[in-house]
Design a protein around this motif. Structure first.
Motif, PDB file in Angstrom:
ATOM      1  N   VAL A 135     -21.700  26.714 -12.908  1.00  0.00           N
ATOM      2  CA  VAL A 135     -21.425  28.012 -13.544  1.00  0.00           C
ATOM      3  C   VAL A 135     -20.745  28.930 -12.534  1.00  0.00           C
ATOM      4  CG1 VAL A 135     -23.300  27.925 -15.233  1.00  0.00           C
ATOM      5  CG2 VAL A 135     -23.705  28.958 -12.997  1.00  0.00           C
ATOM      6  N   ARG A 136     -20.081  29.925 -13.081  1.00  0.00           N
ATOM      7  CA  ARG A 136     -19.466  30.978 -12.269  1.00  0.00           C
ATOM      8  C   ARG A 136     -19.710  32.293 -12.983  1.00  0.00           C
ATOM      9  NH1 ARG A 136     -13.780  28.931 -10.210  1.00  0.00           N
ATOM     10  NH2 ARG A 136     -13.367  29.011 -12.425  1.00  0.00           N
ATOM     11  N   ILE A 137     -19.916  33.339 -12.208  1.00  0.00           N
ATOM     12  CA  ILE A 137     -20.194  34.669 -12.758  1.00  0.00           C
ATOM     13  C   ILE A 137     -19.071  35.604 -12.325  1.00  0.00           C
ATOM     14  CG2 ILE A 137     -21.785  36.628 -12.693  1.00  0.00           C
ATOM     15  CD1 ILE A 137     -23.993  34.526 -12.077  1.00  0.00           C
ATOM     16  N   LYS A 138     -18.628  36.449 -13.248  1.00  0.00           N
ATOM     17  CA  LYS A 138     -17.632  37.468 -12.913  1.00  0.00           C
ATOM     18  C   LYS A 138     -18.164  38.814 -13.387  1.00  0.00           C
ATOM     19  CE  LYS A 138     -13.597  37.998 -15.127  1.00  0.00           C
ATOM     20  NZ  LYS A 138     -12.198  37.810 -15.521  1.00  0.00           N
ATOM     21  N   ILE A 139     -18.016  39.826 -12.539  1.00  0.00           N
ATOM     22  CA  ILE A 139     -18.429  41.184 -12.896  1.00  0.00           C
ATOM     23  C   ILE A 139     -17.206  42.079 -12.793  1.00  0.00           C
ATOM     24  CG2 ILE A 139     -19.994  43.098 -12.423  1.00  0.00           C
ATOM     25  CD1 ILE A 139     -21.834  41.087 -11.017  1.00  0.00           C
ATOM     26  N   GLU A 140     -16.923  42.786 -13.877  1.00  0.00           N
ATOM     27  CA  GLU A 140     -15.826  43.756 -13.893  1.00  0.00           C
ATOM     28  C   GLU A 140     -16.422  45.157 -13.776  1.00  0.00           C
ATOM     29  OE1 GLU A 140     -13.595  43.149 -17.489  1.00  0.00           O
ATOM     30  OE2 GLU A 140     -12.570  41.388 -16.669  1.00  0.00           O
ATOM     31  N   PHE A 141     -15.901  45.929 -12.835  1.00  0.00           N
ATOM     32  CA  PHE A 141     -16.358  47.299 -12.615  1.00  0.00           C
ATOM     33  C   PHE A 141     -15.250  48.260 -13.030  1.00  0.00           C
ATOM     34  CE2 PHE A 141     -18.470  44.654  -9.505  1.00  0.00           C
ATOM     35  CZ  PHE A 141     -19.778  45.111  -9.514  1.00  0.00           C
ATOM     36  N   SER A 142     -15.637  49.409 -13.549  1.00  0.00           N
ATOM     37  CA  SER A 142     -14.645  50.452 -13.826  1.00  0.00           C
ATOM     38  C   SER A 142     -15.297  51.808 -13.575  1.00  0.00           C
ATOM     39  CB  SER A 142     -14.118  50.362 -15.253  1.00  0.00           C
ATOM     40  OG  SER A 142     -15.156  50.610 -16.176  1.00  0.00           O
ATOM     41  N   SER A 143     -14.452  52.763 -13.216  1.00  0.00           N
ATOM     42  CA  SER A 143     -14.942  54.119 -12.993  1.00  0.00           C
ATOM     43  C   SER A 143     -14.114  55.072 -13.831  1.00  0.00           C
ATOM     44  CB  SER A 143     -14.845  54.499 -11.516  1.00  0.00           C
ATOM     45  OG  SER A 143     -13.496  54.513 -11.103  1.00  0.00           O
ATOM     46  N   SER A 144     -14.702  56.190 -14.175  1.00  0.00           N
ATOM     47  CA  SER A 144     -13.976  57.211 -14.928  1.00  0.00           C
ATOM     48  C   SER A 144     -13.371  58.197 -13.945  1.00  0.00           C
ATOM     49  CB  SER A 144     -14.915  57.952 -15.879  1.00  0.00           C
ATOM     50  OG  SER A 144     -15.421  57.051 -16.832  1.00  0.00           O
ATOM     51  N   PRO A 145     -12.185  58.700 -14.258  1.00  0.00           N
ATOM     52  CA  PRO A 145     -11.568  59.673 -13.351  1.00  0.00           C
ATOM     53  C   PRO A 145     -12.396  60.957 -13.267  1.00  0.00           C
ATOM     54  CG  PRO A 145     -10.020  58.986 -15.089  1.00  0.00           C
ATOM     55  CD  PRO A 145     -11.349  58.394 -15.405  1.00  0.00           C
ATOM     56  N   THR A 146     -12.487  61.493 -12.075  1.00  0.00           N
ATOM     57  CA  THR A 146     -13.150  62.781 -11.869  1.00  0.00           C
ATOM     58  C   THR A 146     -12.215  63.652 -11.024  1.00  0.00           C
ATOM     59  OG1 THR A 146     -14.262  61.963  -9.894  1.00  0.00           O
ATOM     60  CG2 THR A 146     -15.486  61.834 -11.957  1.00  0.00           C
ATOM     61  N   ASP A 147     -12.467  64.938 -11.041  1.00  0.00           N
ATOM     62  CA  ASP A 147     -11.636  65.850 -10.266  1.00  0.00           C
ATOM     63  C   ASP A 147     -11.926  65.684  -8.779  1.00  0.00           C
ATOM     64  OD1 ASP A 147     -10.531  66.903 -12.550  1.00  0.00           O
ATOM     65  OD2 ASP A 147     -11.961  68.553 -12.697  1.00  0.00           O
ATOM     66  N   ALA A 148     -10.861  65.673  -7.998  1.00  0.00           N
ATOM     67  CA  ALA A 148     -10.977  65.613  -6.545  1.00  0.00           C
ATOM     68  C   ALA A 148      -9.922  66.545  -5.969  1.00  0.00           C
ATOM     69  CB  ALA A 148     -10.768  64.191  -6.042  1.00  0.00           C
ATOM     70  N   THR A 149     -10.258  67.189  -4.867  1.00  0.00           N
ATOM     71  CA  THR A 149      -9.341  68.131  -4.231  1.00  0.00           C
ATOM     72  C   THR A 149      -8.823  67.532  -2.938  1.00  0.00           C
ATOM     73  OG1 THR A 149     -10.605  69.972  -5.135  1.00  0.00           O
ATOM     74  CG2 THR A 149      -9.115  70.472  -3.319  1.00  0.00           C
ATOM     75  N   PHE A 150      -7.499  67.472  -2.820  1.00  0.00           N
ATOM     76  CA  PHE A 150      -6.859  66.971  -1.610  1.00  0.00           C
ATOM     77  C   PHE A 150      -5.856  67.999  -1.118  1.00  0.00           C
ATOM     78  CE2 PHE A 150      -8.098  63.136  -3.881  1.00  0.00           C
ATOM     79  CZ  PHE A 150      -8.751  62.433  -2.885  1.00  0.00           C
ATOM     80  N   THR A 151      -5.924  68.329   0.146  1.00  0.00           N
ATOM     81  CA  THR A 151      -4.941  69.229   0.741  1.00  0.00           C
ATOM     82  C   THR A 151      -3.825  68.375   1.311  1.00  0.00           C
ATOM     83  OG1 THR A 151      -6.650  70.828   1.296  1.00  0.00           O
ATOM     84  CG2 THR A 151      -4.561  71.022   2.473  1.00  0.00           C
ATOM     85  N   VAL A 152      -2.650  68.525   0.750  1.00  0.00           N
ATOM     86  CA  VAL A 152      -1.500  67.773   1.232  1.00  0.00           C
ATOM     87  C   VAL A 152      -0.960  68.434   2.500  1.00  0.00           C
ATOM     88  CG1 VAL A 152       0.822  66.979   0.656  1.00  0.00           C
ATOM     89  CG2 VAL A 152      -0.954  66.993  -1.096  1.00  0.00           C
ATOM     90  N   ASP A 153      -0.862  69.754   2.469  1.00  0.00           N
ATOM     91  CA  ASP A 153      -0.410  70.506   3.635  1.00  0.00           C
ATOM     92  C   ASP A 153      -0.971  71.917   3.515  1.00  0.00           C
ATOM     93  OD1 ASP A 153       0.982  71.794   5.710  1.00  0.00           O
ATOM     94  OD2 ASP A 153       2.670  70.425   5.478  1.00  0.00           O
ATOM     95  N   ALA A 154      -1.588  72.407   4.560  1.00  0.00           N
ATOM     96  CA  ALA A 154      -2.197  73.738   4.515  1.00  0.00           C
ATOM     97  C   ALA A 154      -1.201  74.840   4.870  1.00  0.00           C
ATOM     98  CB  ALA A 154      -3.383  73.798   5.486  1.00  0.00           C
ATOM     99  N   PHE A 155       0.015  74.481   5.259  1.00  0.00           N
ATOM    100  CA  PHE A 155       1.044  75.457   5.643  1.00  0.00           C
ATOM    101  C   PHE A 155       0.495  76.449   6.656  1.00  0.00           C
ATOM    102  CE2 PHE A 155       2.281  74.333   1.189  1.00  0.00           C
ATOM    103  CZ  PHE A 155       3.325  73.503   1.554  1.00  0.00           C
ATOM    104  N   ASP A 156      -0.085  75.931   7.715  1.00  0.00           N
ATOM    105  CA  ASP A 156      -0.639  76.780   8.761  1.00  0.00           C
ATOM    106  C   ASP A 156       0.418  77.741   9.288  1.00  0.00           C
ATOM    107  OD1 ASP A 156      -3.066  75.421   8.603  1.00  0.00           O
ATOM    108  OD2 ASP A 156      -2.395  73.885  10.015  1.00  0.00           O
ATOM    109  N   LYS A 157      -0.064  78.917   9.714  1.00  0.00           N
ATOM    110  CA  LYS A 157       0.860  79.937  10.226  1.00  0.00           C
ATOM    111  C   LYS A 157       1.685  79.367  11.373  1.00  0.00           C
ATOM    112  CE  LYS A 157      -1.530  84.105   8.884  1.00  0.00           C
ATOM    113  NZ  LYS A 157      -2.061  85.378   9.292  1.00  0.00           N
ATOM    114  N   GLY A 158       2.986  79.521  11.254  1.00  0.00           N
ATOM    115  CA  GLY A 158       3.889  79.088  12.310  1.00  0.00           C
ATOM    116  C   GLY A 158       4.211  77.611  12.325  1.00  0.00           C
ATOM    117  N   LYS A 159       3.589  76.814  11.452  1.00  0.00           N
ATOM    118  CA  LYS A 159       3.845  75.371  11.449  1.00  0.00           C
ATOM    119  C   LYS A 159       5.287  75.077  11.053  1.00  0.00           C
ATOM    120  CE  LYS A 159       2.263  70.993   9.531  1.00  0.00           C
ATOM    121  NZ  LYS A 159       1.331  70.332   8.621  1.00  0.00           N
ATOM    122  N   TYR A 160       5.785  75.807  10.066  1.00  0.00           N
ATOM    123  CA  TYR A 160       7.164  75.616   9.615  1.00  0.00           C
ATOM    124  C   TYR A 160       7.969  76.865   9.951  1.00  0.00           C
ATOM    125  CZ  TYR A 160       5.333  71.702   6.970  1.00  0.00           C
ATOM    126  OH  TYR A 160       4.725  70.534   6.608  1.00  0.00           O
TER     127      TYR A 160
END
Length: 193
Positions: free
Chosen positions: A113-138
């Protein structure tokens, strides 16, 4: 009269094929992708684990059920367990879903025999900072982040050249500004140093 007994086969979760899944603290789970700005773990949206081939050494009258200790954490995570069997490790029956409530499985009885388990997750909100635009950086020719936000540069400081040909009172400084570089000039200010 044949004597039947229940045989329990342990499943080694360390062995098998992991597809976007891992074994962590003795539990199968979706692989971790990263952490968001709040420190929450972000997981793969789906993944599978397939066991190695499990040999059935005794003569089996039927496969009865799969027992599992399950912890589903997070928002809307789910899993589905499937089982397939084979008489020769070459030809396999299709994967058949195991009843989650009872653990009963409807796969044909065979030597492997062989067993397979499929997992799935539901999307949730997540916060990611791509660039904080620090003073003087640009601080480029046309953009700036001096205010802590990225924007078009609106104030320009130039060095002016001394004009010795000026015969009037005071001093004359000159700077040629190309009109195509600016849409509009609001003011010119001389700052004494």
């Amino acid at each position: 009269m044949a004597n039947t007994q229940e045989i329990k086969l342990p499943i080694d979760l360390q062995m098998g094929t992991f597809n976007k899944t891992i074994l962590k603290d003795g539990k199968l789970q979706l692989s971790e992708i990263t952490k968001d700005d709040k420190g929450n773990t972000v997981y793969e949206p789906s993944g599978t684990w397939e066991s190695s081939i499990i040999p059935i050494h005794d003569q089996v009258a039927s496969f009865h059920q799969i027992s599992s200790n399950t912890v589903v954490s997070g928002n809307g995570g789910s899993y589905t367990i499937y089982v397939q069997s084979s008489a020769d490790k070459i030809t396999w029956s299709p994967y058949v879903e195991v009843d989650v409530q009872t653990g009963n499985m409807q796969t044909p009885k065979n030597k492997f025999v062989r067993i397979k388990i499929e997992f799935s997750s539901s999307p949730t909100d997540a916060t990611f900072t791509v660039d904080a635009f620090d003073k003087g950086k640009y601080n480029k020719e046309t953009i700036t982040s001096n205010t802590g936000a990225l924007g078009l540069k609106k104030e320009y400081t130039y060095k002016y050249e001394f004009d010795g040909s000026w015969k009037g009172t005071g001093t004359l400084l000159r700077k040629k500004i190309e009109h195509q570089k600016f849409k509009k000039i609001n003011a010119l200010e001389v700052i004494k140093k």
